[in-house]
Design a protein around this motif. Sequence first.
Motif, short mmCIF file in Angstrom:
data_model
loop_
_atom_site.label_atom_id
_atom_site.label_comp_id
_atom_site.label_asym_id
_atom_site.label_seq_id
_atom_site.Cartn_x
_atom_site.Cartn_y
_atom_site.Cartn_z
N SER A 1 0.85 -1.20 0.00
CA SER A 1 0.00 0.00 0.00
C SER A 1 0.88 1.24 0.00
N LEU A 2 0.21 2.37 -0.07
CA LEU A 2 0.87 3.66 0.10
C LEU A 2 0.38 4.24 1.42
N ARG A 3 1.32 4.71 2.23
CA ARG A 3 1.02 5.24 3.55
C ARG A 3 1.21 6.75 3.53
N GLN A 4 0.18 7.46 3.98
CA GLN A 4 0.29 8.91 4.08
C GLN A 4 0.27 9.30 5.55
N PRO A 5 1.40 9.79 6.05
CA PRO A 5 1.44 10.21 7.45
C PRO A 5 0.53 11.42 7.67
N ALA A 6 -0.01 11.52 8.86
CA ALA A 6 -0.91 12.63 9.21
C ALA A 6 -0.24 13.97 8.93
N GLY A 7 -0.98 14.85 8.29
CA GLY A 7 -0.49 16.20 8.03
C GLY A 7 0.46 16.34 6.86
N GLU A 8 0.75 15.25 6.17
CA GLU A 8 1.68 15.30 5.04
C GLU A 8 0.94 15.16 3.72
N LYS A 9 1.55 15.64 2.65
CA LYS A 9 0.96 15.51 1.33
C LYS A 9 1.54 14.31 0.57
N TYR A 10 2.72 13.87 0.99
CA TYR A 10 3.39 12.76 0.29
C TYR A 10 2.89 11.40 0.80
N LYS A 11 3.13 10.38 -0.03
CA LYS A 11 2.80 9.01 0.34
C LYS A 11 4.06 8.17 0.22
N LEU A 12 4.18 7.20 1.10
CA LEU A 12 5.35 6.34 1.16
C LEU A 12 4.95 4.89 0.95
N LYS A 13 5.84 4.13 0.33
CA LYS A 13 5.56 2.71 0.09
C LYS A 13 5.65 1.92 1.39
N THR A 14 4.82 0.91 1.46
CA THR A 14 4.85 -0.01 2.59
C THR A 14 4.36 -1.37 2.14
N TYR A 15 4.83 -2.40 2.79
CA TYR A 15 4.26 -3.73 2.58
C TYR A 15 4.41 -4.52 3.86
N MET A 16 3.57 -5.52 4.00
CA MET A 16 3.73 -6.49 5.07
C MET A 16 3.41 -7.86 4.50
N ILE A 17 4.09 -8.84 5.03
CA ILE A 17 3.78 -10.23 4.67
C ILE A 17 3.05 -10.81 5.87
N VAL A 18 1.86 -11.32 5.60
CA VAL A 18 1.05 -11.91 6.65
C VAL A 18 0.88 -13.39 6.36
N GLN A 19 0.81 -14.15 7.43
CA GLN A 19 0.75 -15.60 7.32
C GLN A 19 -0.32 -16.14 8.26
N LYS A 20 -1.14 -17.02 7.74
CA LYS A 20 -2.16 -17.66 8.57
C LYS A 20 -1.52 -18.81 9.34
N GLN A 21 -1.71 -18.77 10.64
CA GLN A 21 -1.14 -19.80 11.52
C GLN A 21 -2.05 -21.02 11.57
N PRO A 22 -1.52 -22.17 11.99
CA PRO A 22 -2.37 -23.37 12.11
C PRO A 22 -3.60 -23.14 12.99
N SER A 23 -3.49 -22.21 13.94
CA SER A 23 -4.63 -21.90 14.82
C SER A 23 -5.69 -21.07 14.10
N GLY A 24 -5.35 -20.56 12.90
CA GLY A 24 -6.28 -19.70 12.17
C GLY A 24 -5.97 -18.22 12.36
N LYS A 25 -5.10 -17.90 13.31
CA LYS A 25 -4.72 -16.50 13.57
C LYS A 25 -3.74 -16.02 12.50
N TRP A 26 -3.88 -14.77 12.10
CA TRP A 26 -2.97 -14.16 11.14
C TRP A 26 -1.89 -13.41 11.90
N LEU A 27 -0.64 -13.48 11.39
CA LEU A 27 0.47 -12.76 11.99
C LEU A 27 1.30 -12.08 10.91
N ILE A 28 1.88 -10.95 11.26
CA ILE A 28 2.80 -10.26 10.38
C ILE A 28 4.17 -10.91 10.55
#
Length: 158
Positions: free
Chosen positions: A113-140
């Motif tokens: 995604s693109l992240r826009q910090p509060a009060g700023e006009k610019y956007k910054l790149k971001t990503y996260m890798i999320v994985q579903k655990q055997p319990s069904g819970k998602w984690l970064i």
Amino acid sequence: MKKFLLFVITGVVFLFGSQVFADEQQEALKFFKSYVNAANNYSPEIIQMYSPEARIIRQVVKPDGGLVDVETDMDTYISQMRLGQKGAKLRKYKNTYTDIKAAKIENGYKISSLRQPAGEKYKLKTYMIVQKQPSGKWLITEEMMQTKVQTFLKYAKK
């Protein structure tokens, strides 16, 4: 007849496989949205959204446009997060995320995604890798956020 049956079986497997993929992708996106909500509301539960071994990368955008990756371990990241949350909460700081995309990768989903910090006009790149655990819970399991905060450079490995 054999070819027809094989064609039908392949089609059914493809349809159901696609549905599972689509459902899981929606779960990953729902998890991301809950992360954004927790982060913007300074929830202590955000720490539980990370794998204890998560890879954390802050990509510093230098004034000349150069990029420097600064990695940290989870213990350091959690202590920095707790300190940062206090000041952010006082300032009512929030991030806005746009252009959110989820892509299936070998070890989960990469949500960019693109992240826009509060009060700023610019956007910054971001990503996260999320994985579903055997319990069904998602984690970064991995997170990269660009930042223009130059003080992170003092933590860069030379």
